[in-house]
Design a protein around this motif. Structure first.
Motif, PDB file in Angstrom:
ATOM      1  N   ASP A 161       1.687  -8.241  -1.617  1.00 51.20           N
ATOM      2  CA  ASP A 161       1.681  -9.486  -2.277  1.00 51.20           C
ATOM      3  C   ASP A 161       0.329  -9.916  -2.913  1.00 51.20           C
ATOM      4  N   MET A 162      -0.785  -9.214  -2.201  1.00 47.37           N
ATOM      5  CA  MET A 162      -2.143  -9.821  -2.531  1.00 47.37           C
ATOM      6  C   MET A 162      -2.939  -8.520  -1.696  1.00 47.37           C
ATOM      7  N   ILE A 163      -4.262  -8.636  -2.228  1.00 44.27           N
ATOM      8  CA  ILE A 163      -5.314  -7.733  -1.464  1.00 44.27           C
ATOM      9  C   ILE A 163      -6.312  -8.640  -1.210  1.00 44.27           C
ATOM     10  N   VAL A 164      -6.853  -8.469  -0.077  1.00 44.25           N
ATOM     11  CA  VAL A 164      -8.028  -9.406   0.463  1.00 44.25           C
ATOM     12  C   VAL A 164      -9.317  -8.342   0.476  1.00 44.25           C
TER      13      VAL A 164
ATOM     14  N   ILE B 105      -0.169  -8.691   3.114  1.00 42.26           N
ATOM     15  CA  ILE B 105      -1.297  -8.930   2.796  1.00 42.26           C
ATOM     16  C   ILE B 105      -2.040  -7.484   2.959  1.00 42.26           C
ATOM     17  N   LEU B 106      -2.834  -6.832   1.953  1.00 43.24           N
ATOM     18  CA  LEU B 106      -3.356  -5.606   2.144  1.00 43.24           C
ATOM     19  C   LEU B 106      -4.803  -5.789   2.079  1.00 43.24           C
TER      20      LEU B 106
ATOM     21  N   VAL C 188       0.471  -7.739   7.850  1.00 41.54           N
ATOM     22  CA  VAL C 188      -0.702  -7.100   7.438  1.00 41.54           C
ATOM     23  C   VAL C 188      -0.581  -5.509   7.197  1.00 41.54           C
ATOM     24  N   MET C 189      -0.920  -5.119   5.983  1.00 36.87           N
ATOM     25  CA  MET C 189      -1.348  -3.701   5.838  1.00 36.87           C
ATOM     26  C   MET C 189      -2.542  -3.282   5.727  1.00 36.87           C
ATOM     27  N   VAL C 190      -2.932  -2.434   6.477  1.00 42.86           N
ATOM     28  CA  VAL C 190      -4.511  -1.950   6.612  1.00 42.86           C
ATOM     29  C   VAL C 190      -4.548  -0.446   6.139  1.00 42.86           C
ATOM     30  N   LEU C 191      -5.367  -0.228   5.059  1.00 42.81           N
ATOM     31  CA  LEU C 191      -5.591   0.927   4.275  1.00 42.81           C
ATOM     32  C   LEU C 191      -6.943   1.546   4.458  1.00 42.81           C
TER      33      LEU C 191
END
Length: 417
Positions: A315-318, A244-245, A277-280
């Motif tokens: 897989d998705m962005i929140v 999840i991004l 989780v990926m945090v950008l």
């Protein structure tokens, strides 16, 4: 020639959107030039007000002067960059590019780039003005987002952003000054979202000004789907986990809703062992230590190719923003075939079609956000939504489509001179 004016070049959502429109117009054979405070990277048709060390220092001095003017009046540090008094800015009315321009196209011009006096001198030239709004500042007494205050519908005063709100405070004064400047100006106000355009049409300052909605655009040949497994291998990310991004410009900004994202992840229950989780973006990595799931902190990425990789890995962005116009992150992710989950606020429901290319959660509800995350991560839903997300961008936000809408607007303004 169309001259775009933007404080930032490739920084921030508004700066990126302005540069993308400039490029799209060039591709459509429109004579377009972008004038910014400082060029981030050399590219065709982009010029800077800061071409030497002295001019760079002057630009910094304008920014500092603008902030110092507001500092003694701010309610607290949380509103420091959420209100622009527009007292300090450059006079560019005699700049060669301004003199040559047939149409002046404003974008985000705060933080010492242009002041209200600067705008007054520009408007006095009598050239057609197009103003793309990237927040609410154009029709408020100084705030960029009103946080629920509706005084802009009648007249700003007793501003909640100020330490000492008064009847004739700086929000009242700026409101009056804008009314004076806008009067008799040949101007069209363009909002990237219908949500913002609806506010423009209701706001006391802008209700009588020509306005419409034209979305931001994106290069769909750059932001496109690619092989997920290969990207993850390159980024040293798990091939089997659900990723999840979260891509917020600043995770500490309450408006970006990072706290709701964190709370939602605590609620997804049985899925949690399968999810990372990926945090950008700009964040304090230590803030991730208490996160309920493993976090891959990617930092702030400016290289578009690396951004494309991040979107494709997910897989998705929140995007749990509490107030937002037309977030670039949603558009970028969807262009890469990555479904999005966001709150029903601002222009987000215009981008995400509920349970078609993503999920719209109830505003401010971590529980609803969690339900959306679980729904999108369902394998049966994800593949179909990925195709739908890409299709929505191609149909709505592609460069040629948006450039054509702006061309028609420019021609309309010029033909009525």
């Amino acid at each position: 020639m169309v001259l775009h004016l933007s404080n930032f070049h490739l920084e921030g959502g508004a700066g990126v959107a302005a540069a993308r429109l400039h490029r799209a117009l060039l591709k459509s054979n429109v004579e377009s030039t972008l004038l910014v405070s400082q060029v981030t990277a050399n590219e065709p048709g982009v010029s800077s007000l800061s071409n030497n060390a002295l001019q760079t220092k002057k630009a910094l001095a304008r920014f500092i002067g603008e902030r110092l003017y507001f500092y003694p009046q701010e309610k607290d540090a949380s509103v420091r960059f959420a209100f622009s008094p527009a007292e300090v800015g450059a006079d560019i009315s005699n700049h060669p590019l301004v003199q040559q321009a047939d149409v002046i196209h404003l974008h985000w011009i705060n933080f010492g780039f242009l002041s209200l006096d600067s705008l007054d001198k520009l408007f006095s030239l009598g050239k057609p003005i197009v103003w793309t709004l990237h927040d609410m500042w154009t029709f408020t007494g100084g705030c960029h987002y009103s946080r629920g205050c509706e005084k802009f519908l009648t007249h700003c005063h007793y501003c909640p952003y100020l330490a000492k709100p008064e009847e004739y405070d700086i929000s009242f004064q700026q409101f009056e000054r804008k009314r004076e400047i806008y009067n008799n100006t040949k101007m069209a106000l363009i909002s990237p979202s219908q949500w913002l355009d609806n506010l423009v049409k209701k706001a006391a300052l802008t209700a009588d000004i020509t306005s419409s909605s034209i979305p931001n655009c994106i290069d769909t040949d750059l932001f496109k789907p690619s092989e997920k497994k290969e990207i993850r291998r390159k980024l040293n990310l798990s091939a089997s986990k659900k990723l999840i991004l979260f891509a917020g410009a600043n995770t500490s900004d309450p408006r970006k809703g990072f706290i709701y994202f964190k709370q939602a992840l605590e609620k997804i229950g049985l899925l949690s062992s399968e999810v990372e989780v990926m945090v950008l973006g700009k964040a304090n990595p230590k803030a991730m230590d208490t996160f309920p799931l493993p976090v891959h902190y990617l930092g702030k990425i400016s290289d578009p190719a690396k951004m494309v990789d991040a979107y494709n890995a997910a897989d998705m962005i929140v995007v749990p923003s509490l107030e937002d116009n037309l977030p670039n992150t949603i558009m970028e992710a969807m262009s890469c075939g990555t479904p999005a989950v966001g709150f029903a606020t601002g222009g987000i429901p215009e981008m995400i079609d509920h349970q078609v290319n993503g999920y719209i959660a109830l505003q401010g509800s971590a529980q609803s956000l969690a339900e959306g995350i679980e729904w999108v991560l369902n394998d049966e839903n994800n593949a179909r939504m990925s195709e739908n997300a890409r299709a929505k961008v191609l149909e709505t936000y592609a460069e040629s489509i948006v450039a054509s809408q702006y061309q028609q607007l420019y021609q309309s303004l010029l033909s009525h001179e």
